[in-house]
Design a protein around this motif. Structure first.
Motif, PDB file in Angstrom:
ATOM      1  N   ASP A 102      11.281  15.302  80.561  1.00 29.53           N
ATOM      2  CA  ASP A 102      10.269  16.234  81.064  1.00 29.53           C
ATOM      3  C   ASP A 102       8.965  16.138  80.265  1.00 29.53           C
ATOM      4  O   ASP A 102       7.906  15.889  80.818  1.00 29.53           O
ATOM      5  CB  ASP A 102      10.798  17.683  81.119  1.00 29.53           C
ATOM      6  CG  ASP A 102      11.321  18.201  79.778  1.00 29.53           C
ATOM      7  OD1 ASP A 102      11.387  17.429  78.798  1.00 29.53           O
ATOM      8  OD2 ASP A 102      11.674  19.397  79.714  1.00 29.53           O
ATOM      9  N   THR A 106       6.575  16.441  70.062  1.00 28.87           N
ATOM     10  CA  THR A 106       6.523  15.811  68.736  1.00 28.87           C
ATOM     11  C   THR A 106       7.046  14.380  68.792  1.00 28.87           C
ATOM     12  O   THR A 106       6.695  13.550  67.965  1.00 28.87           O
ATOM     13  CB  THR A 106       7.373  16.587  67.705  1.00 28.87           C
ATOM     14  OG1 THR A 106       8.736  16.557  68.124  1.00 28.87           O
ATOM     15  CG2 THR A 106       6.904  18.030  67.573  1.00 28.87           C
ATOM     16  N   GLY A 107       7.934  14.105  69.735  1.00 28.46           N
ATOM     17  CA  GLY A 107       8.502  12.770  69.901  1.00 28.46           C
ATOM     18  C   GLY A 107       9.883  12.607  69.285  1.00 28.46           C
ATOM     19  O   GLY A 107      10.546  11.591  69.497  1.00 28.46           O
ATOM     20  N   THR A 109      12.789  14.029  69.930  1.00 25.88           N
ATOM     21  CA  THR A 109      13.882  13.924  70.898  1.00 25.88           C
ATOM     22  C   THR A 109      13.947  12.522  71.492  1.00 25.88           C
ATOM     23  O   THR A 109      15.007  11.886  71.502  1.00 25.88           O
ATOM     24  CB  THR A 109      13.689  14.946  72.050  1.00 25.88           C
ATOM     25  OG1 THR A 109      13.581  16.245  71.499  1.00 25.88           O
ATOM     26  CG2 THR A 109      14.847  14.893  73.037  1.00 25.88           C
ATOM     27  N   LYS A 133       2.209  15.223  75.508  1.00 26.77           N
ATOM     28  CA  LYS A 133       1.231  15.954  74.683  1.00 26.77           C
ATOM     29  C   LYS A 133       0.941  15.093  73.465  1.00 26.77           C
ATOM     30  O   LYS A 133       1.506  15.320  72.384  1.00 26.77           O
ATOM     31  CB  LYS A 133       1.834  17.280  74.196  1.00 26.77           C
ATOM     32  CG  LYS A 133       2.180  18.291  75.265  1.00 26.77           C
ATOM     33  CD  LYS A 133       2.667  19.568  74.549  1.00 26.77           C
ATOM     34  CE  LYS A 133       3.361  20.516  75.471  1.00 26.77           C
ATOM     35  NZ  LYS A 133       3.987  21.634  74.719  1.00 26.77           N
ATOM     36  N   ASP A 161      11.455  25.321  81.368  1.00 34.12           N
ATOM     37  CA  ASP A 161      11.659  26.774  81.210  1.00 34.12           C
ATOM     38  C   ASP A 161      10.889  27.403  80.067  1.00 34.12           C
ATOM     39  O   ASP A 161      10.438  26.738  79.146  1.00 34.12           O
ATOM     40  CB  ASP A 161      13.145  27.045  80.935  1.00 34.12           C
ATOM     41  CG  ASP A 161      13.533  26.625  79.509  1.00 34.12           C
ATOM     42  OD1 ASP A 161      13.338  25.446  79.168  1.00 34.12           O
ATOM     43  OD2 ASP A 161      13.999  27.487  78.744  1.00 34.12           O
TER      44      ASP A 161
END
Ligand code: 5GP
Ligand code: MG
Ligand code: MG
Length: 180
Positions: A102, A106-107, A109, A133, A161
């Motif tokens: 999604d 920060t990157g 994940t 982002k 969410d």
């Protein structure tokens, strides 16, 4: 914090999302045109609407699988610690993989997920993220394809969410807290 005291300002309309998903699917179909081994891997839960729309626009045979990582929970803070809550059902060795995410924030994940999946020796691994982002990045990672670059705003809708609400919005909006 009072979780009800906010409004949602539309950032990307449902129509713009649909047009972008179609264009991404064309690019991805072209990239993987020679495969009969594609596994589309959705990162739960935020990507569930995006992956549903994207796979229906792909002009390719594909399988769909899901991976769930630990998330923000009910907070708006990102975490450097990434845990796998639900692993893939299928083997991916020798397969072509498209990871569908999604948001790349920060990157952490995405970097963790790419490392994990690469260790299983897929033939090819690409990433399609709906939102990026770039101003928030803490580690060097980039999706192969991105739907939209957005500023540093907390967004919801189209599967994404806030405290488990607003996933069912058809558009993407930013959360704005109201003072009283
Ligand atoms: P990262 O590990 O890149 O910091 O962020 C990974 C996850 O944090 C994203 O996949 C997404 O689930 C969540 N996230 C990042 N930004 C937002 C946001 O603006 N809104 C929501 N609801 N989740 C976000
Ligand atoms: Mg996510
Ligand atoms: Mg979340």
């Amino acid at each position: 914090m009072d979780h009800n005291n906010y409004v949602i300002d539309q950032l990307i309309s449902a129509k713009s999302i649909a047009a972008r998903v179609e264009a991404l699917a064309d690019t991805i179909s072209e990239h993987f045109h020679d495969t009969d081994k594609l596994v589309v891997v959705g990162l739960l839960r935020g990507s569930f609407v995006f992956i549903a729309d994207l796979v229906r626009e792909l002009d390719l045979p594909c399988e769909v699988d899901f991976l769930e990582t630990s998330s923000y929970g009910n907070s708006m803070q990102s975490s450097k610690e990434v845990r796998i809550l639900k692993d893939l059902r299928g083997e991916i060795e020798g397969r072509d993989i498209l990871v569908v995410e999604d948001i790349v924030d920060t990157g952490h994940t995405l970097k963790h997920v790419i490392g994990l999946l690469q260790s299983r020796n897929p033939a090819r691994l690409e990433v399609c993220a709906l939102l990026d982002k770039p101003s928030r990045r803490e580690v060097d990672v980039k999706a192969t394809w991105t739907g939209f670059e957005i500023p540093d705003e907390f967004v919801v809708g189209y599967g994404i969410d806030y405290a488990q609400r607003n996933r069912n919005l058809g558009y993407i909006g930013s959360v704005r807290f109201i003072q009283d």
